[in-house]
Motif scaffolding. Structure first.
Motif, mmCIF file in Angstrom:
data_model
loop_
_atom_site.group_PDB
_atom_site.id
_atom_site.type_symbol
_atom_site.label_atom_id
_atom_site.label_comp_id
_atom_site.label_asym_id
_atom_site.label_seq_id
_atom_site.Cartn_x
_atom_site.Cartn_y
_atom_site.Cartn_z
ATOM 1 N N GLY A 18 -73.703 -91.271 -7.587
ATOM 2 C CA GLY A 18 -72.591 -92.032 -8.140
ATOM 3 C C GLY A 18 -71.926 -93.048 -7.242
ATOM 4 O O GLY A 18 -71.166 -93.893 -7.729
ATOM 5 N N LEU A 19 -72.175 -92.973 -5.933
ATOM 6 C CA LEU A 19 -71.461 -93.916 -5.059
ATOM 7 C C LEU A 19 -71.885 -95.350 -5.392
ATOM 8 O O LEU A 19 -73.077 -95.651 -5.490
ATOM 9 N N GLY A 20 -70.899 -96.208 -5.575
ATOM 10 C CA GLY A 20 -71.163 -97.585 -5.992
ATOM 11 C C GLY A 20 -71.677 -98.450 -4.854
ATOM 12 O O GLY A 20 -71.562 -98.107 -3.670
ATOM 13 N N MET B 131 -81.873 -105.143 -18.203
ATOM 14 C CA MET B 131 -80.975 -104.828 -19.311
ATOM 15 C C MET B 131 -79.504 -104.776 -18.915
ATOM 16 O O MET B 131 -78.623 -104.788 -19.773
ATOM 17 N N ARG B 132 -79.226 -104.610 -17.632
ATOM 18 C CA ARG B 132 -77.877 -104.239 -17.208
ATOM 19 C C ARG B 132 -76.787 -105.217 -17.660
ATOM 20 O O ARG B 132 -75.743 -104.773 -18.117
ATOM 21 N N PRO B 133 -77.010 -106.523 -17.565
ATOM 22 C CA PRO B 133 -75.945 -107.420 -18.043
ATOM 23 C C PRO B 133 -75.673 -107.235 -19.543
ATOM 24 O O PRO B 133 -74.518 -107.179 -19.965
ATOM 25 N N SER C 50 -71.521 -93.056 -12.453
ATOM 26 C CA SER C 50 -72.305 -93.923 -11.577
ATOM 27 C C SER C 50 -71.518 -95.188 -11.261
ATOM 28 O O SER C 50 -70.606 -95.561 -11.992
ATOM 29 N N GLN C 51 -71.914 -95.849 -10.172
ATOM 30 C CA GLN C 51 -71.249 -97.071 -9.709
ATOM 31 C C GLN C 51 -69.742 -96.815 -9.529
ATOM 32 O O GLN C 51 -68.888 -97.563 -10.020
ATOM 33 N N LEU C 52 -69.413 -95.737 -8.821
ATOM 34 C CA LEU C 52 -68.011 -95.406 -8.555
ATOM 35 C C LEU C 52 -67.542 -96.229 -7.361
ATOM 36 O O LEU C 52 -68.208 -96.293 -6.329
HETATM 37 N N1 LLP Z 1 -77.405 -87.396 -10.852
HETATM 38 C C1 LLP Z 1 -77.263 -87.390 -12.185
HETATM 39 C C2 LLP Z 1 -77.162 -86.110 -12.886
HETATM 40 C C3 LLP Z 1 -77.201 -88.608 -12.893
HETATM 41 O O1 LLP Z 1 -77.047 -88.593 -14.210
HETATM 42 C C4 LLP Z 1 -77.298 -89.825 -12.182
HETATM 43 C C5 LLP Z 1 -77.252 -91.109 -12.875
HETATM 44 C C6 LLP Z 1 -77.467 -89.770 -10.786
HETATM 45 C C7 LLP Z 1 -77.510 -88.539 -10.156
HETATM 46 C C8 LLP Z 1 -77.598 -90.997 -9.937
HETATM 47 O O2 LLP Z 1 -76.455 -91.777 -9.969
HETATM 48 P P1 LLP Z 1 -76.300 -93.023 -8.984
HETATM 49 O O3 LLP Z 1 -76.243 -92.488 -7.579
HETATM 50 O O4 LLP Z 1 -77.487 -93.894 -9.175
HETATM 51 O O5 LLP Z 1 -75.059 -93.665 -9.422
HETATM 52 N N2 LLP Z 1 -78.273 -97.283 -16.103
HETATM 53 C C9 LLP Z 1 -76.952 -97.305 -15.505
HETATM 54 C C10 LLP Z 1 -76.722 -96.126 -14.607
HETATM 55 C C11 LLP Z 1 -76.954 -94.794 -15.282
HETATM 56 C C12 LLP Z 1 -76.765 -93.626 -14.352
HETATM 57 C C13 LLP Z 1 -77.242 -92.366 -14.966
HETATM 58 N N3 LLP Z 1 -77.156 -91.204 -14.141
HETATM 59 C C14 LLP Z 1 -76.757 -98.623 -14.773
HETATM 60 O O6 LLP Z 1 -77.641 -99.464 -14.788
HETATM 61 O O7 LLP Z 1 -75.698 -98.861 -14.195
#
Ligand code: LLP
Length: 430
Positions: free
Chosen positions: A244-246, A318-320, A207-209
C-alpha cells in the motif's frame, strides 16, 4: 529513484536508448529497468532492517498482481523475495519463477477449492483467509488431502486509508477481510477446524497511500487483536501488514512518505509483537521501474488545446481511465520547448484520455513519448479492447535488453474465437 534518464539528449533505460527498443520492437511497448526493481527491493529491505524476529528477517512477498511478468518475478526471486498471490494463475507464475513455496502467501476474497488444493500441494507459507466460510472450505480441502494449511485471517480494521475509493480496502463497507470486532470469535471457531493451523493475522487497507497515519491506526488495532488472540490461547506467529505504500506519480505533488519513514512507523507500531512480519509491496517495488513507450501518431487541433494522438490507448494503460490516475508524459527526445496539450489514444471512447490540458514537452507526429511510472498495474491490466494486440514488454539490465513478452499476434487473437456452423444461417424462417 529510477534509471530512466536523459543521456545525450535522449531518454535511456539504464544504458539502453529507448529509441533503440522502439526501432526494434515497435510501439507501444512497456520497458522495465531491472536495476530499478533491485534498488527498490534493497531500499525497502533496508527500511525494515531491525525488524527481525528470532533471527528471521521480515518476509517481503511481492504483490504479483502489480506486475506478473515472468522476468520481473525472476529478478525478484533472485533477490530472495516471496510472493503475495491472489489466484491459481498467480501462484503458478510465482512457482514457475522459482519463488520458494514457503515464501508465498495466498490472499484474495474468492479462493476456490481447486486453487486451495494447488497451493496446499505446493506447500505455500500462508493462506490469508477473508471469511469464516473460506476457512471451512480450506479445512475441507486440507483434510481431504491429509495436509495442514497454515493460515491467517485478513482483518478489516475499519480505517479509512485516504486513497482513491476504488483502491481502498480497509473500511467496514469494503468486501475485504473479517471485521476486527468479530475476529476473536472467528479465530475461536477456526481453531476447532481440522487441517488448519491458524498462525497469524493479516491486514491491507488500500493502495497508493500517501499518509502513514491510517496505516499506523490499522496496525495499532492489529497489535491489540494479537494480544487478545494470544490471551485466548492462539499461537500467533505471523503478522502480514500488506502493501500500500504510495509512490510519486505527479512531480508537483508532495512526495509520499519514504520507505524509511514507513519502516520507522512499523518498528514503533509492532514493538513487542514477537511475530514474523510479512509485507506485500507491489507498486513500491515495480511502479517507477517501468515506462510505456509510445509514438505520436498525429497532433490534431482542439478547441482549447491540441490533441496529441498516441499509439498507446486505454486498453494498454487503464489507470487514467479507471482511477483518473496521473502519469507523467515525457518526450523521449525533448528539445526544451513546452506546450499545453491533451494526450489521447486511438480507442473510440472519451475515457481514452491520458491527460487534459497538460503542460508537457512539445511533441509532433513521429516523436516518441514515455508514460512514466508504468511498471505497476499497467501491462497486467491491459485488454484487447478495439481488437488491439496486448502490448509487448521489454526488460533492460545495464546495456542489455530483451523482449520479455512478445507483441501479441492479431491473427492469433482472431483465431482464438470460433464460429459455430450455424452463425451464417439465414434465420428468416425462424
Ligand atoms: N496486498 C493485497 C492484499 C492487495 O490487495 C494489494 C493490492 C497489495 C498487497 C499491493 O498493494 P501495493 O503495495 O501495490 O499498493 N490497480 C490499482 C491498484 C490495485 C491494488 C490492489 N491490491 C492501481 O492501478 O492503482
Amino acid at each position: 529513484m529510477d534509471h530512466f534518464e536523459i543521456r545525450d539528449g535522449a531518454m535511456h533505460a539504464e544504458r539502453v536508448p529507448l529509441d533503440a527498443i522502439a526501432d526494434a520492437v515497435g510501439t507501444p511497448v512497456y520497458v522495465y529497468s531491472a536495476a530499478t526493481i533491485r534498488r527498490h527491493v534493497s531500499v525497502f529491505r533496508d527500511a525494515l532492517a531491525g525488524l527481525e524476529q528470532d533471527g528471521q528477517p521480515p518476509l517481503v512477498a511481492f504483490a504479483v498482481k502489480a506486475n506478473p511478468n515472468a522476468a520481473v518475478l525472476s529478478v525478484l526471486a533472485g533477490m530472495g523475495c516471496g510472493a503475495d498471490v491472489v489466484s491459481g494463475g498467480e501462484l503458478r507464475r510465482a512457482l514457475a519463477a522459482a519463488i520458494p513455496a514457503e515464501r508465498i502467501v495466498f490472499s484474495g476474497v474468492g479462493k476456490v477449492a481447486d486453487e486451495m488444493a494447488l497451493a496446499l500441494e505446493a506447500g505455500i507459507g500462508q493462506f490469508n483467509l477473508e471469511s469464516e466460510e473460506e476457512a471451512v472450505t480450506l479445512s475441507e480441502v486440507a483434510t481431504r488431502l491429509g495436509l495442514t494449511a497454515r493460515a491467517a485471517f485478513r482483518v478489516n480494521p475499519d480505517v479509512d486509508a485516504g486513497t482513491h475509493a476504488k483502491i481502498s480496502t480497509g473500511r467496514s463497507e469494503n468486501k475485504f477481510g473479517i471485521a476486527y470486532t468479530l475476529a476473536p470469535d472467528a479465530y475461536a471457531r477456526a481453531a476447532a477446524l481440522s487441517g488448519l493451523a491458524i498462525q497469524g493475522v493479516a491486514v491491507h487497507i488500500g493502495s497508493q497511500l500517501t499518509d502513514l497515519a491510517p496505516l499506523a491506526a490499522a496496525f495499532a488495532r492489529i497489535g491489540g487483536l494479537i494480544a487478545d488472540l494470544r490471551a485466548a490461547g492462539h499461537d500467533i506467529r505471523t503478522a502480514d501488514l500488506g502493501g500500500g505504500l504510495g509512490i510519486p506519480y505527479e512531480p508537483s505533488k508532495p512526495i509520499p512518505p519514504s520507505p524509511a519513514a514507513y519502516g520507522a512507523m512499523v518498528a514503533q507500531a509492532t514493538a513487542g509483537w514477537k511475530v514474523r512480519l510479512i509485507f506485500e509491496p507491489g507498486r513500491l517495488i515495480v511502479g517507477n521501474a517501468g515506462v510505456l513507450l509510445a509514438s505520436v501518431i498525429r497532433v490534431k487541433p482542439g478547441s482549447v488545446a491540441p490533441f496529441v494522438v498516441v499509439d498507446a490507448a486505454m486498453n494498454d494503460l487503464m489507470r487514467p481511465a479507471l482511477y483518473d490516475a496521473w502519469h507523467d508524459i515525457r518526450a523521449v527526445r525533448a528539445d526544451g520547448e513546452r506546450f499545453v496539450a491533451n494526450v489521447v489514444g486511438p480507442v473510440c471512447e472519451t475515457g481514452d484520455t491520458f491527460a487534459m490540458h497538460r503542460e508537457m514537452d512539445r511533441v509532433a507526429a513521429g516523436d516518441r513519448v514515455a508514460f512514466m511510472t508504468a511498471g505497476a498495474y499497467a501491462a497486467t491490466m491491459a485488454s484487447t479492447y478495439n481488437s488491439r494486440a496486448l502490448t509487448p514488454e521489454v526488460m533492460v539490465s545495464g546495456d542489455r535488453w530483451a523482449i520479455v513478452r512478445a507483441r501479441q499476434d492479431i491473427a492469433a487473437l482472431i483465431a482464438a474465437d470460433s464460429v459455430p456452423s450455424w452463425a451464417h444461417d439465414d434465420m428468416k424462417d425462424e
